[in-house]
Design a protein around this motif. Structure first.
Motif, PDB file in Angstrom:
ATOM      1  N   HIS A 284      11.299   2.379  -1.698  1.00 21.01           N
ATOM      2  CA  HIS A 284       9.966   2.107  -2.420  1.00 21.01           C
ATOM      3  C   HIS A 284      10.151   0.876  -2.766  1.00 21.01           C
ATOM      4  CE1 HIS A 284      12.949   3.354  -5.269  1.00 21.01           C
ATOM      5  NE2 HIS A 284      12.482   2.594  -6.108  1.00 21.01           N
TER       6      HIS A 284
ATOM      7  N   LYS B 222       5.902   4.308  -3.231  1.00 16.51           N
ATOM      8  CA  LYS B 222       6.526   4.443  -2.211  1.00 16.51           C
ATOM      9  C   LYS B 222       6.149   3.738  -0.807  1.00 16.51           C
ATOM     10  CE  LYS B 222       7.077   8.635   0.704  1.00 16.51           C
ATOM     11  NZ  LYS B 222       6.569  10.055   0.962  1.00 16.51           N
ATOM     12  N   ALA B 223       6.932   3.201   0.173  1.00 15.37           N
ATOM     13  CA  ALA B 223       6.741   2.367   1.175  1.00 15.37           C
ATOM     14  C   ALA B 223       8.062   2.326   2.140  1.00 15.37           C
ATOM     15  CB  ALA B 223       6.647   1.001   0.795  1.00 15.37           C
TER      16      ALA B 223
ATOM     17  N   THR C 286       8.688  -2.751   5.056  1.00 14.15           N
ATOM     18  CA  THR C 286       7.320  -3.103   4.929  1.00 14.15           C
ATOM     19  C   THR C 286       6.875  -4.272   3.970  1.00 14.15           C
ATOM     20  OG1 THR C 286       6.542  -0.591   4.628  1.00 14.15           O
ATOM     21  CG2 THR C 286       5.205  -2.311   3.772  1.00 14.15           C
TER      22      THR C 286
ATOM     23  N   GLU D 117       0.640  -1.243  -0.100  1.00 19.69           N
ATOM     24  CA  GLU D 117      -0.127   0.175   0.304  1.00 19.69           C
ATOM     25  C   GLU D 117       0.891   1.271  -0.020  1.00 19.69           C
ATOM     26  OE1 GLU D 117      -3.229   0.199  -0.125  1.00 19.69           O
ATOM     27  OE2 GLU D 117      -3.372  -2.029  -0.318  1.00 19.69           O
ATOM     28  N   GLY D 118       0.658   2.176  -1.014  1.00 20.27           N
ATOM     29  CA  GLY D 118       1.545   3.338  -1.021  1.00 20.27           C
ATOM     30  C   GLY D 118       1.300   4.147  -2.266  1.00 20.27           C
ATOM     31  N   GLU D 119       1.951   5.343  -2.355  1.00 21.89           N
ATOM     32  CA  GLU D 119       1.710   6.177  -3.619  1.00 21.89           C
ATOM     33  C   GLU D 119       2.636   5.958  -4.564  1.00 21.89           C
ATOM     34  OE1 GLU D 119       2.411  10.907  -4.423  1.00 21.89           O
ATOM     35  OE2 GLU D 119       2.731  10.197  -2.578  1.00 21.89           O
TER      36      GLU D 119
END
Length: 288
Positions: A269, A192-193, A197, A162-164
């Motif tokens: 990322h 992005k993370a 993660t 989950e991220g942008e």
């Protein structure tokens, strides 16, 4: 005076007697005439009967000797009228019998035709229904195969983290690389993370390779159905899977890191790629 009245009465009596006798005479003549007429009529009927019998015998003799028929006009007798009436009744009865037979034959024929038509219609309808059922079954089978093929060709991949998305796919155009300080292509997307993660499998498949790529660092490659592959790069670890392992959609693979030499200047990322038949495609076209 009395003698005159008696004379008048005697005269009236004589006239009554006279007229009575005349009336009786006339009545007797009429009765006699009726009797004579009746006798004459009986004689004519007998003569007519004999003449008819003689005529019939003559006709039979003529037919047996093959001579020419002769037509004779004569009065009809009571017996002839009776014979003609019987003959007419016989003809009528024969016609009635023929009509009844024709009606029965027509009814039987119609019944046979109706039965035949019903059988033909039943067979035709049954054949049509079977053909329609087969067509429906084939159509459903084709739809199922088409659906399955579409699902195989268009697999639905989920986001591995989950991220942008901070860097898009760029195969036909160039984007600027902060690490390389030049314009270059980008064969995946960067999500992005934070470090550590957990990265999850985007779709079910088999772990094809786990390697240290000189450009994108620690990388896991998973092979999916119908020629698809997913690539997870810039990882810190790959501790959850081994090569050759079958994984389910959403299963943990490793953790996000910062090991890609070509993207070392970027924030932590996941570099994520999707390949179709060994050719990179835009992952956003397939992500849910």
């Amino acid at each position: 005076m009395r003698r005159g009245r008696n004379f008048f009465d005697d005269d009236m009596n004589m006239k009554v007697i006279k007229y009575s006798c005349i009336g009786i005479g006339i009545l007797a003549v009429i009765v006699l005439g009726l009797l004579l007429y009746s006798k004459s009529l009986n004689d004519e009927v007998k003569e007519g009967t004999l003449s008819s019998e003689q005529f019939a015998e003559l006709m039979n003799n003529t037919n047996s000797s093959n001579t020419t028929s002769v037509s004779t006009e004569m009065g009809k007798s009571v017996n002839e009228a009776s014979n003609q009436l019987n003959s007419a009744n016989t003809v009528n009865n024969a016609n009635t019998t023929n009509a009844t037979s024709n009606a029965v034959n027509l009814t039987s024929s119609n019944t046979t035709n109706n039965t035949s038509n019903t059988s033909n219609n039943t067979v035709t309808n049954t054949t049509t229904n079977v053909a329609n059922a087969n067509a429906d079954a084939n159509s459903e089978g084709n739809q199922t195969n088409t659906t399955e093929t579409a699902e195989n060709k268009n697999l639905s991949f989920s986001m591995p983290v989950e991220g942008e998305i901070v860097k898009d796919f760029a195969q036909d155009n160039l984007i600027y690389s902060n690490t390389l300080e030049e314009w270059t292509t980008h064969t995946g997307i960067d999500i992005k993370a934070d470090k550590t993660t957990v990265v999850k499998s985007a779709e079910a498949g088999m772990v094809k390779t786990i390697k240290n790529d000189p450009r994108y660092g620690l990388t896991i490659v998973i092979e999916h159905e119908n020629g698809f592959q997913t690539v997870y790069s810039n990882l810190l670890t790959s501790e959850f899977v081994v090569e050759g392992e079958n994984v389910e959609k959403g299963q943990s693979l490793g953790t996000v890191g910062n090991t890609a030499a070509f993207e070392i200047a970027d924030e932590p990322h996941l570099h994520f790629e999707i390949l179709k038949d060994s050719v990179q495609v835009d992952p956003k076209l397939y992500l849910e």
